[in-house]
Design an enzyme around this catalytic site. Sequence first.
Site, PDB file in Angstrom:
ATOM      1  N   GLY A  32     -61.350 -27.172  47.038  1.00 57.40           N
ATOM      2  CA  GLY A  32     -61.148 -25.767  46.713  1.00 57.40           C
ATOM      3  C   GLY A  32     -61.912 -25.321  45.483  1.00 57.40           C
ATOM      4  O   GLY A  32     -62.529 -26.124  44.778  1.00 57.40           O
ATOM      5  N   ALA A  81     -54.408 -25.417  45.473  1.00 56.31           N
ATOM      6  CA  ALA A  81     -53.293 -25.085  46.361  1.00 56.31           C
ATOM      7  C   ALA A  81     -53.456 -23.652  46.838  1.00 56.31           C
ATOM      8  O   ALA A  81     -54.036 -22.808  46.145  1.00 56.31           O
ATOM      9  CB  ALA A  81     -51.953 -25.258  45.653  1.00 56.31           C
ATOM     10  N   ASP A  82     -52.935 -23.375  48.029  1.00 56.37           N
ATOM     11  CA  ASP A  82     -52.943 -22.018  48.560  1.00 56.37           C
ATOM     12  C   ASP A  82     -51.719 -21.242  48.088  1.00 56.37           C
ATOM     13  O   ASP A  82     -51.761 -20.020  47.974  1.00 56.37           O
ATOM     14  CB  ASP A  82     -52.990 -22.054  50.092  1.00 56.37           C
ATOM     15  CG  ASP A  82     -54.271 -22.702  50.602  1.00 56.37           C
ATOM     16  OD1 ASP A  82     -55.356 -22.276  50.172  1.00 56.37           O
ATOM     17  OD2 ASP A  82     -54.183 -23.654  51.407  1.00 56.37           O
ATOM     18  N   GLY A 125     -54.272 -26.501  52.781  1.00 57.39           N
ATOM     19  CA  GLY A 125     -54.941 -26.609  54.069  1.00 57.39           C
ATOM     20  C   GLY A 125     -55.733 -25.387  54.456  1.00 57.39           C
ATOM     21  O   GLY A 125     -56.288 -25.325  55.555  1.00 57.39           O
ATOM     22  N   GLY A 133     -58.504 -24.725  53.404  1.00 56.15           N
ATOM     23  CA  GLY A 133     -59.856 -25.245  53.594  1.00 56.15           C
ATOM     24  C   GLY A 133     -59.932 -26.329  54.647  1.00 56.15           C
ATOM     25  O   GLY A 133     -61.008 -26.911  54.876  1.00 56.15           O
ATOM     26  N   GLU A 166     -55.994 -34.686  51.816  1.00 60.18           N
ATOM     27  CA  GLU A 166     -55.350 -34.316  50.560  1.00 60.18           C
ATOM     28  C   GLU A 166     -53.963 -34.945  50.451  1.00 60.18           C
ATOM     29  O   GLU A 166     -53.581 -35.437  49.382  1.00 60.18           O
ATOM     30  CB  GLU A 166     -55.258 -32.790  50.464  1.00 60.18           C
ATOM     31  CG  GLU A 166     -56.599 -32.117  50.217  1.00 60.18           C
ATOM     32  CD  GLU A 166     -56.540 -30.617  50.361  1.00 60.18           C
ATOM     33  OE1 GLU A 166     -57.475 -29.940  49.898  1.00 60.18           O
ATOM     34  OE2 GLU A 166     -55.568 -30.097  50.962  1.00 60.18           O
ATOM     35  N   LYS A 172     -51.228 -17.185  43.673  1.00 64.08           N
ATOM     36  CA  LYS A 172     -50.683 -18.258  44.502  1.00 64.08           C
ATOM     37  C   LYS A 172     -49.393 -18.836  43.925  1.00 64.08           C
ATOM     38  O   LYS A 172     -48.876 -19.830  44.420  1.00 64.08           O
ATOM     39  CB  LYS A 172     -51.743 -19.357  44.661  1.00 64.08           C
ATOM     40  CG  LYS A 172     -53.019 -18.831  45.319  1.00 64.08           C
ATOM     41  CD  LYS A 172     -54.126 -19.853  45.382  1.00 64.08           C
ATOM     42  CE  LYS A 172     -55.372 -19.258  46.030  1.00 64.08           C
ATOM     43  NZ  LYS A 172     -56.479 -20.241  46.127  1.00 64.08           N
TER      44      LYS A 172
END
Length: 277
Positions: free
Chosen positions: A37, A106-107, A118, A120, A126, A144
């Site tokens: 990321g 992190a998303d 996830g 990406g 991960e 986020k």
Amino acid sequence: MSSSSQSLVEQSKRRAAFAAVDKHVDSSVRVLGIGSGSTVVYATERLVELKRQNKLHPRLLCVPTSFQSKQLIIEAGLTAVDLDDLPELDPGSDSFASVNVTIDGADEVDSDLNAIKGGGGAHLREKLVANASRKLVLIADYRKDSTTLGEKWHKGIPVEVSPLGWRTVKRQLERMGPELPPKTEPAFESAHPVAELRQAVRKAGPVVTDNGNFILDVSVGRIYRAPAVERLIKMIPGVIEVGVFCGLASEAWFGNEDGSIACRVSPSQSQSTVNDQ
């Protein structure tokens, strides 16, 4: 968001990444996990500076979680190794950790440091690396940072699935109900989950992960019981890995809108949040 505000957020993400690296990576760290990321790009930038200052272990090994992070490691002049090539750090310990610390993006991160990852498409690797780490440190920006997963991330839970039978897995995911025993309160918000096959950009057809699998993005609304949702999805045959990370992160760093940074520690370790203007 204006261009000036966007620039300020990027600066704060960079500061957060630098702070996380400075706190957790020094010459005693022999094995370092490198996540995926945009924020990890900044973390790698700091590692390069520390290497030039001779502040890293002279034989530092870096474990990538994706094709992207492997390229970052190589371009930084660091040594990339596969997870299975590593010995246990402490064979006498009950822990199977072979990585000192992993720094990842992190998303979305909730108040308990559960995370959705996830976006990406790298969450299988991960999670493998995170699970093999003594410590997982997440870096993200304020957009986020949530109280509950699904509050700000609206693209669904990334679920890596086998291409063989993905439609069957999709149907099973969409039949999940929010009431999961033994508790009566719902585990997630939506009564009708929707699973969509992630499509590639600049390529006809679906996204294919580094592992040769497909990704279903599963929209369930807000997630009230993240560990239960993670287990439920993982039990479906054909599911390779779930982009819900529960009980793995020990710390999360956030770049704020005003350019400041904040650090939140896992509730199991401390209730404190550290802010830095």
